[in-house]
Design a protein around this motif. Structure first.
Motif, PDB file in Angstrom:
ATOM      1  N   TRP A 164      -5.572   5.202  -5.592  1.00 42.25           N
ATOM      2  CA  TRP A 164      -5.682   5.876  -4.301  1.00 42.25           C
ATOM      3  C   TRP A 164      -6.119   4.821  -3.299  1.00 42.25           C
ATOM      4  O   TRP A 164      -5.877   4.959  -2.158  1.00 42.25           O
ATOM      5  CB  TRP A 164      -6.419   7.302  -4.349  1.00 42.25           C
ATOM      6  CG  TRP A 164      -5.537   8.494  -4.925  1.00 42.25           C
ATOM      7  CD1 TRP A 164      -4.716   8.430  -6.036  1.00 42.25           C
ATOM      8  CD2 TRP A 164      -5.405   9.553  -4.265  1.00 42.25           C
ATOM      9  NE1 TRP A 164      -4.031   9.406  -6.083  1.00 42.25           N
ATOM     10  CE2 TRP A 164      -4.428  10.356  -5.161  1.00 42.25           C
ATOM     11  CE3 TRP A 164      -5.696  10.362  -3.184  1.00 42.25           C
ATOM     12  CZ2 TRP A 164      -4.066  11.874  -4.770  1.00 42.25           C
ATOM     13  CZ3 TRP A 164      -5.528  11.667  -2.976  1.00 42.25           C
ATOM     14  CH2 TRP A 164      -4.790  12.351  -3.615  1.00 42.25           C
TER      15      TRP A 164
ATOM     16  N   ALA B 167      -3.494   2.761  -2.192  1.00 42.56           N
ATOM     17  CA  ALA B 167      -2.481   3.526  -1.505  1.00 42.56           C
ATOM     18  C   ALA B 167      -3.230   3.911   0.149  1.00 42.56           C
ATOM     19  O   ALA B 167      -2.505   4.094   1.111  1.00 42.56           O
ATOM     20  CB  ALA B 167      -2.227   4.965  -1.998  1.00 42.56           C
TER      21      ALA B 167
ATOM     22  N   LEU C 210      -5.564   5.983   0.340  1.00 45.18           N
ATOM     23  CA  LEU C 210      -6.062   7.437   0.529  1.00 45.18           C
ATOM     24  C   LEU C 210      -7.171   7.871   0.509  1.00 45.18           C
ATOM     25  O   LEU C 210      -7.840   8.926   0.421  1.00 45.18           O
ATOM     26  CB  LEU C 210      -5.065   8.413  -0.268  1.00 45.18           C
ATOM     27  CG  LEU C 210      -3.523   8.244  -0.069  1.00 45.18           C
ATOM     28  CD1 LEU C 210      -2.787   8.843  -0.982  1.00 45.18           C
ATOM     29  CD2 LEU C 210      -3.184   8.881   1.211  1.00 45.18           C
TER      30      LEU C 210
ATOM     31  N   ASP D  88     -11.363   6.045   1.126  1.00 47.87           N
ATOM     32  CA  ASP D  88     -12.009   4.597   2.042  1.00 47.87           C
ATOM     33  C   ASP D  88     -13.207   3.949   0.958  1.00 47.87           C
ATOM     34  O   ASP D  88     -14.119   4.670   0.476  1.00 47.87           O
ATOM     35  CB  ASP D  88     -12.958   5.321   2.824  1.00 47.87           C
ATOM     36  CG  ASP D  88     -12.354   4.781   4.386  1.00 47.87           C
ATOM     37  OD1 ASP D  88     -11.853   3.517   4.299  1.00 47.87           O
ATOM     38  OD2 ASP D  88     -12.477   5.408   5.294  1.00 47.87           O
ATOM     39  N   PRO D  89     -12.687   2.625   0.357  1.00 48.34           N
ATOM     40  CA  PRO D  89     -13.861   2.061  -0.430  1.00 48.34           C
ATOM     41  C   PRO D  89     -14.958   1.776   0.144  1.00 48.34           C
ATOM     42  O   PRO D  89     -15.078   1.733   1.329  1.00 48.34           O
ATOM     43  CB  PRO D  89     -13.117   0.860  -0.825  1.00 48.34           C
ATOM     44  CG  PRO D  89     -11.980   0.625   0.101  1.00 48.34           C
ATOM     45  CD  PRO D  89     -11.502   1.962   0.747  1.00 48.34           C
ATOM     46  N   ASP D  90     -16.031   1.948  -0.651  1.00 46.35           N
ATOM     47  CA  ASP D  90     -17.314   1.501  -0.179  1.00 46.35           C
ATOM     48  C   ASP D  90     -17.793  -0.119   0.005  1.00 46.35           C
ATOM     49  O   ASP D  90     -18.824  -0.585   0.726  1.00 46.35           O
ATOM     50  CB  ASP D  90     -18.497   2.258  -0.757  1.00 46.35           C
ATOM     51  CG  ASP D  90     -18.269   3.667  -0.827  1.00 46.35           C
ATOM     52  OD1 ASP D  90     -18.564   4.091   0.372  1.00 46.35           O
ATOM     53  OD2 ASP D  90     -18.128   4.562  -1.838  1.00 46.35           O
TER      54      ASP D  90
ATOM     55  N   HIS E 240      -8.648  -2.202   5.458  1.00 44.21           N
ATOM     56  CA  HIS E 240      -8.882  -1.079   6.423  1.00 44.21           C
ATOM     57  C   HIS E 240      -7.624  -0.551   7.355  1.00 44.21           C
ATOM     58  O   HIS E 240      -7.744  -0.056   8.125  1.00 44.21           O
ATOM     59  CB  HIS E 240      -9.786  -1.574   7.356  1.00 44.21           C
ATOM     60  CG  HIS E 240     -11.066  -1.887   6.768  1.00 44.21           C
ATOM     61  ND1 HIS E 240     -11.734  -1.202   5.896  1.00 44.21           N
ATOM     62  CD2 HIS E 240     -11.951  -3.257   6.641  1.00 44.21           C
ATOM     63  CE1 HIS E 240     -12.980  -1.654   5.439  1.00 44.21           C
ATOM     64  NE2 HIS E 240     -12.916  -2.874   5.596  1.00 44.21           N
TER      65      HIS E 240
ATOM     66  N   ALA F 203      -2.763   4.309   5.409  1.00 41.34           N
ATOM     67  CA  ALA F 203      -1.835   4.212   4.410  1.00 41.34           C
ATOM     68  C   ALA F 203      -0.534   4.236   5.003  1.00 41.34           C
ATOM     69  O   ALA F 203       0.512   3.557   4.328  1.00 41.34           O
ATOM     70  CB  ALA F 203      -1.903   5.817   3.726  1.00 41.34           C
ATOM     71  N   SER F 204      -0.372   4.483   6.326  1.00 41.39           N
ATOM     72  CA  SER F 204       0.796   4.903   6.675  1.00 41.39           C
ATOM     73  C   SER F 204       1.243   3.287   7.279  1.00 41.39           C
ATOM     74  O   SER F 204       2.369   2.939   7.478  1.00 41.39           O
ATOM     75  CB  SER F 204       0.808   5.396   8.115  1.00 41.39           C
ATOM     76  OG  SER F 204      -0.077   5.022   8.890  1.00 41.39           O
TER      77      SER F 204
ATOM     78  N   ILE G 117       4.130   0.638   1.276  1.00 45.78           N
ATOM     79  CA  ILE G 117       3.983   1.328  -0.235  1.00 45.78           C
ATOM     80  C   ILE G 117       4.978   2.465  -0.438  1.00 45.78           C
ATOM     81  O   ILE G 117       5.464   3.106   0.493  1.00 45.78           O
ATOM     82  CB  ILE G 117       2.343   1.453  -0.418  1.00 45.78           C
ATOM     83  CG1 ILE G 117       2.054   2.584   0.477  1.00 45.78           C
ATOM     84  CG2 ILE G 117       1.665   0.455  -0.665  1.00 45.78           C
ATOM     85  CD1 ILE G 117       0.650   3.024  -0.120  1.00 45.78           C
TER      86      ILE G 117
ATOM     87  N   MET H 182       4.877   5.679  -3.114  1.00 47.48           N
ATOM     88  CA  MET H 182       4.091   6.545  -3.897  1.00 47.48           C
ATOM     89  C   MET H 182       4.637   7.597  -4.747  1.00 47.48           C
ATOM     90  O   MET H 182       5.331   8.444  -4.019  1.00 47.48           O
ATOM     91  CB  MET H 182       2.613   6.661  -3.357  1.00 47.48           C
ATOM     92  CG  MET H 182       1.776   7.159  -4.339  1.00 47.48           C
ATOM     93  SD  MET H 182       0.193   7.408  -3.769  1.00 47.48           S
ATOM     94  CE  MET H 182      -0.853   8.131  -4.918  1.00 47.48           C
TER      95      MET H 182
ATOM     96  N   PRO I 178      10.964   8.202   4.517  1.00 46.59           N
ATOM     97  CA  PRO I 178      10.299   6.776   4.450  1.00 46.59           C
ATOM     98  C   PRO I 178      11.232   6.067   5.377  1.00 46.59           C
ATOM     99  O   PRO I 178      10.637   4.973   6.029  1.00 46.59           O
ATOM    100  CB  PRO I 178      10.114   6.176   3.074  1.00 46.59           C
ATOM    101  CG  PRO I 178      11.109   7.641   2.282  1.00 46.59           C
ATOM    102  CD  PRO I 178      11.107   8.524   3.050  1.00 46.59           C
TER     103      PRO I 178
ATOM    104  N   MET J 234      10.554   6.610   8.983  1.00 44.98           N
ATOM    105  CA  MET J 234       9.275   6.103   9.377  1.00 44.98           C
ATOM    106  C   MET J 234       9.311   4.581   9.648  1.00 44.98           C
ATOM    107  O   MET J 234       8.382   3.965  10.086  1.00 44.98           O
ATOM    108  CB  MET J 234       8.349   6.707   8.216  1.00 44.98           C
ATOM    109  CG  MET J 234       7.890   8.114   8.272  1.00 44.98           C
ATOM    110  SD  MET J 234       7.261   8.727   9.783  1.00 44.98           S
ATOM    111  CE  MET J 234       8.765   9.733  10.113  1.00 44.98           C
ATOM    112  N   ARG J 235       9.777   3.751   8.932  1.00 46.01           N
ATOM    113  CA  ARG J 235       9.771   2.505   8.947  1.00 46.01           C
ATOM    114  C   ARG J 235      10.943   1.846   9.835  1.00 46.01           C
ATOM    115  O   ARG J 235      11.138   0.735  10.036  1.00 46.01           O
ATOM    116  CB  ARG J 235      10.273   1.786   7.569  1.00 46.01           C
ATOM    117  CG  ARG J 235       8.877   2.025   6.549  1.00 46.01           C
ATOM    118  CD  ARG J 235       9.493   1.428   5.144  1.00 46.01           C
ATOM    119  NE  ARG J 235       8.302   1.176   4.186  1.00 46.01           N
ATOM    120  CZ  ARG J 235       7.720   2.076   3.662  1.00 46.01           C
ATOM    121  NH1 ARG J 235       8.365   3.240   3.716  1.00 46.01           N
ATOM    122  NH2 ARG J 235       6.475   1.794   2.842  1.00 46.01           N
TER     123      ARG J 235
END
Lengths: 366, 605
Positions: free
Chosen positions: A51, A54, A56, A58-60, A73, A76-77, A81, A83, A103, A106-107
């Motif tokens: 995730w 992806a 989805l 937020d890593p620390d 940062h 996802a959009s 990728i 998924m 998709p 969107m692209r």
């Protein structure tokens, strides 16, 4: 050179949920065209990692690079990728065609080019005739394949799959494993796959990344993981194994000499610097052991009494008690003529090279 | 979520049992009761409109409806009120429902209480609170003039504005709960999936989430609209003469001129309006969306209008998605995104929802301070502190008598309602029998038919058999109203009960009685208690039925309050309202807690 061929580079990725650490400084590289599976028990952090890739969660801390760009940062959009979700997440208010078209739209793929791409995607998954149906009208296996098509139709950098076969029955799962593998080959795409099913991981992956407690336990080909586990956890988690505690008594011709209670002296490959008298766990795969006819000679020989015989289809598992409560499992191909009987006394043998020795960090617990 | 849940819901059909297809005896009391005291009176009321005052068939009343312009005008005014109420309720309730659906469960449960508290607080108390707040000398006007925003008090009640504020306030919780039911069923992974495909925030909301909530929006709109059409308390107390609702005309015909036939004719007019609305609704959305979960998105088939509406809807959402995405992009350029913090859009949502929650929950509290005023009329701020109004209430045999009667009526109604409805709910939940869908229709009809029809119909019937104006009449009337609610709540509890527990008890040797006594009942008990309290509150607070079937000295508390409020809004009424507010809040809170704490993790938890 390898750096620029990396589809995905993860450095020091950390994610905490409250006081619990879901990911602990994880490093991972994924090369172009690779099929890598994250395997591990539940709570090991494999889904959290997926995730994070992806976008989805937020890593620390740490970084995620996709296709040579820092994506840590990027929402996802914006990550380019595809998924596949565990329960597919197909849009119920759209037809199959509209789902697969999404998709592309969107692209900003021009409307004129979409029908062809959708048709090709539907051909790939062999569901050309369902384009105008709603997803709720399809079977589980069909929905799964639509989700696949939706993930790869726009040719994303990486395709992420979060236990995509978890909701299906065994037969269908086996079939779709091969299907996904075929798609991966034909599309020459890069896949990051999550599962808790080791057999699935073995069947599908170029490499397996075994996770435990938010860290990577071992990463390597299925073969490496299976026959050369790096840790006791890896040895225990994958497949069946004979794990017996003992201690090191010395070295002899580049072989470790072990003393195992109830079994006696064994020889094992010497890999790491050892400490005389240190507590260890000796590991073998049941299929590496054989029941000796009497004339054969192996590095290690152990006598014991057959405690149980279980025929599980192609394999027959023989459980031999070798004294002091220890039991060794021997797996051999089931044969019609040769049968071992419960209570029989026999000799088991194996060559030193097939065994592995791990430092015993379980002793504290026992 | 989707497929696994669907699979779980569709599997495990209850094993066929002997006698499955017989009519169930335990549904008989409800069936007979509703036929006698709901179907017969309502049908009688509507059919007498086709007779003239001498009893011979005639259309003279309908001729009058058409000829006198007043009735058409009132009908249009009613539809206007209903339409705008619906609009405001949907617009206000959507963000709240969205917030609830996307909050953590523990937060959601408390916020739901906040939404539901005013819903179960007496309509009279709430309406009364608005008078305190918005009157010429009310709190809002005092603040406005004190800050010099306005010179003279602004007229906010006794006009259309007042009606809108009161009715939106009254019906918004209904809209929230209806939409919430649908939003909770939407798989949160869907918008995430859209994000992985490259959809930005605006597109995710307008093209994925919003279309999936449409069934909820549509059913909330219908429910609010229908409920508004049958409303009269709020318009009567907060509206001006031009805001008269059609139901008020019926009341006038019965209470002032006693023209049954003409009242029936107005009723038929209302019924026709209802049916037209249902027809239009069915054409556009399809009636099947009511109560339908989001996942069963209807494949576009059927009427052309619906297809057309669908296409227009897609175009609109596409446009909104583009606009929103563009706006977010522009905004993001000004305000650098903070990582990990509350996003800009989430922050906006909190702000909007805080305002709406304030609108829903705060106004009612204003009745408390004014009840302690030492003056003889309502002012803001009240001159404190005096208990004279409370003293007056407690020394008045009329008020005490009415309160006692309401209490006793509610107690008996809830008990009788449970006695009738619980066995019926069990049968509806567990068995298949002939006439089941008909019974469903019969049980739920009183929820849709405006109470005024039931009230007038019962008044007509009770007058004939000579029990009008008695306590028994109120109890019977309230039981009709309460039965559908009890069936709905008990049905939910019974459906959430895992019957394998019973089977397990049986395999351990428990008899059917023992199983019920030791296993079934302890598990569903809290649901039953909550259901009882629910019924109690509905009866205690009911006005329409009481307005008609009681008379003279036999009066209930809501009726006494209503008639008092029509004459003059006094501090004494504020004292009654404050007492009611506090005691009812305790009951509601208690029943919520019982339902949740004792739930054993079943059902709604």
């Amino acid at each position: 050179m390898t750096e620029c061929k990396n589809k995905l580079t993860i450095r020091g990725l950390t994610k905490r949920y409250g006081s619990a650490t879901a990911l602990d400084r994880v490093d991972l590289d994924l090369v172009d065209g690779e099929f890598l599976t994250m395997l591990g028990p539940s709570g090991s952090g494999k889904t959290t990692l997926l995730w994070a890739v992806a976008g989805l969660n937020d890593p620390d801390g740490g970084e995620i690079w996709i296709d040579g760009r820092d994506a840590t940062h990027v929402p996802a959009s914006g990550r380019d990728i595809g998924m596949v979700f565990q329960n597919y997440a197909l849009f119920p208010h759209m037809t199959v065609r509209e789902n697969i078209s999404f998709p592309l739209e969107m692209r900003k793929v021009p409307a004129a080019n979409r029908p062809q791409a959708i048709r090709r995607a539907l051909e790939m998954i062999k569901l050309e005739h369902v384009g105008d149906r709603y997803c709720s009208q399809l079977s589980g296996g069909q929905q799964q394949r639509i989700a696949l098509a939706r993930a790869f139709v726009a040719n994303p950098s990486i395709i992420l799959m979060d236990e995509p076969l978890g909701a299906l029955d065994k037969k269908l799962r086996d079939h779709l494993q091969l299907e996904i593998k075929r798609l991966h080959d034909e599309l020459a795409t890069t896949v990051l796959y999550v599962t808790h099913d080791q057999e699935e991981a073995m069947v599908m992956s170029d490499r397996i990344c075994l996770m435990n407690g938010g860290r990577i336990e071992q990463i390597g080909t299925p073969d490496e993981l299976y026959f050369r586990p790096a840790t006791l956890f890896a040895a225990d988690f994958l497949g069946e194994s004979n794990l017996i505690s003992g201690r090191i008594v010395g070295e002899d011709a580049d072989r470790l000499v072990l003393e195992l209670p109830g079994i006696g002296t064994l020889r094992a490959p010497s890999t790491t610097p050892y400490e005389q008298g240190a507590g260890i766990v000796h590991f073998t795969r049941p299929e590496s052991l054989s029941i000796l006819s009497g004339t054969e000679i192996k590095d290690n020989l152990v006598r014991g009494e057959v405690a149980d015989v279980v025929v599980s289809g192609a394999l027959t598992k023989v459980f031999v008690s070798v004294g002091d409560g220890a039991t060794l499992q021997v797996s051999q191909l089931t044969s019609v003529s040769q049968r071992v009987r419960k209570g029989e006394l026999l000799t088991i043998g194996w060559d030193a090279d097939v065994g592995r020795v791990f430092a015993d960090n379980r002793r504290e617990v026992a | 979520m989707a497929s696994a849940d669907v699979a779980a819901a569709t599997t495990a059909p209850s094993p066929a049992r002997p006698g499955t297809h017989r009519l169930r005896w335990q549904t008989l009391p409800v069936a007979v009761f509703l036929l006698a005291l709901f179907v017969v009176p309502v049908v009688t009321l509507l059919s007498i409109s086709f007779f003239d005052n001498d009893g011979s068939p005639s259309l003279e009343h309908y001729k009058r409806l058409v000829d006198v312009p007043l009735y058409g005008k009132v009908l249009l005014a009613t539809i206007k009120v209903a339409f705008f109420t619906m609009l405001f309720c949907i617009v206000g309730a959507y963000p709240v429902a969205y917030l609830l659906a996307t909050s953590r469960k523990s937060t959601r449960n408390w916020l739901i209480i906040l939404v539901l508290m005013p819903f179960w607080t007496s309509v009279l108390v709430r309406t009364f609170a608005w008078i305190v707040l918005l009157g010429r000398k009310g709190a809002v006007n005092q603040v406005l003039t004190a800050f010099g925003i306005t010179d003279a008090p602004v007229q906010m009640i006794y006009n259309f504005t007042g009606v809108m504020i009161g009715m939106t306030h009254a019906l918004m919780p209904l809209a929230v709960m209806t939409m919430l039911a649908v939003m909770e069923g939407i798989d949160p992974n869907l918008t995430k999936a859209a994000a992985t495909m490259g959809a930005k925030g605006g597109t995710r909301f307008w093209r994925i989430y919003f279309p999936l909530t449409m069934p909820g929006v549509a059913s909330a709109a219908l429910l609010v609209f229908i409920a508004s059409l049958g409303y009269f308390i709020t318009p009567a107390l907060l509206g001006g003469p031009q805001d008269t609702m059609i139901v008020q005309l019926i009341i006038f015909q019965i209470r002032e001129v006693l023209n049954w036939q003409f009242a029936g004719a107005i009723g038929v007019l209302l019924v026709i309006t209802f049916m037209l609305i249902f027809m239009i609704y069915d054409r556009v959305f399809g009636l099947s969306v009511i109560g339908g979960a989001a996942r069963t998105a209807s494949p576009a088939e059927g009427s052309m209008i619906r297809n057309y509406a669908g296409r227009v809807g897609t175009a609109i959402t596409w446009g909104l998605a583009q606009i929103t995405d563009a706006a977010i992009t522009v905004f993001a350029r000004w305000v650098p995104a903070r990582r990990g913090g509350v996003g800009f859009s989430r922050g906006g949502l909190y702000l909007v929802c805080a305002l709406i929650f304030a609108f829903i929950a705060l106004p009612t509290l204003f009745v408390v301070p004014v009840s302690f005023t030492s003056e003889a009329f309502l002012t803001w701020p009240p001159k404190l502190f005096s208990l004279q109004w409370y003293q007056m209430v407690f020394e008045s045999p009329v008020w005490l008598g009415a309160a006692t009667r309401s209490f006793v009526v509610a107690l008996i109604t809830a008990s009788v309602g449970m006695l009738f409805a619980v066995p019926c709910a069990f049968a509806l939940a567990r068995d298949n029998f002939r006439g089941k869908s008909a019974l469903f229709g019969l049980v739920f009809a009183p929820l849709i038919v405006p109470n005024i029809f039931i009230a007038v119909g019962l008044f007509f019937l009770f007058s004939r058999i000579g029990i009008a104006g008695t306590t028994l009449a109120v109890v019977l009337g309230h039981t009709v109203i309460v039965i559908p609610y009890v069936v709905v709540t008990v049905l939910a509890v019974v459906k959430g009960y895992d019957r394998n527990l019973d089977h397990a008890a049986a395999t351990m040797g428990a008899s059917r009685m023992q199983t019920f006594h030791r296993v079934t009942f302890p598990v569903i008990r809290s649901g039953m208690v909550a259901s009882f309290m629910f019924a109690f509150i509905i009866s205690f607070d009911e006005l329409t039925i009481a307005l008609f079937v009681t008379g003279g000295r036999v009066t209930t508390l809501p009726k006494l309050m209503y008639e008092d409020a029509l004459l003059a809004v006094s501090p004494r009424l504020a004292a009654v309202a404050a007492l009611l507010l506090v005691s009812m809040s305790i009951v509601i809170l208690a029943s919520e807690l019982i339902r949740r704490k004792g739930g054993f993790g079943l059902g709604t938890k």
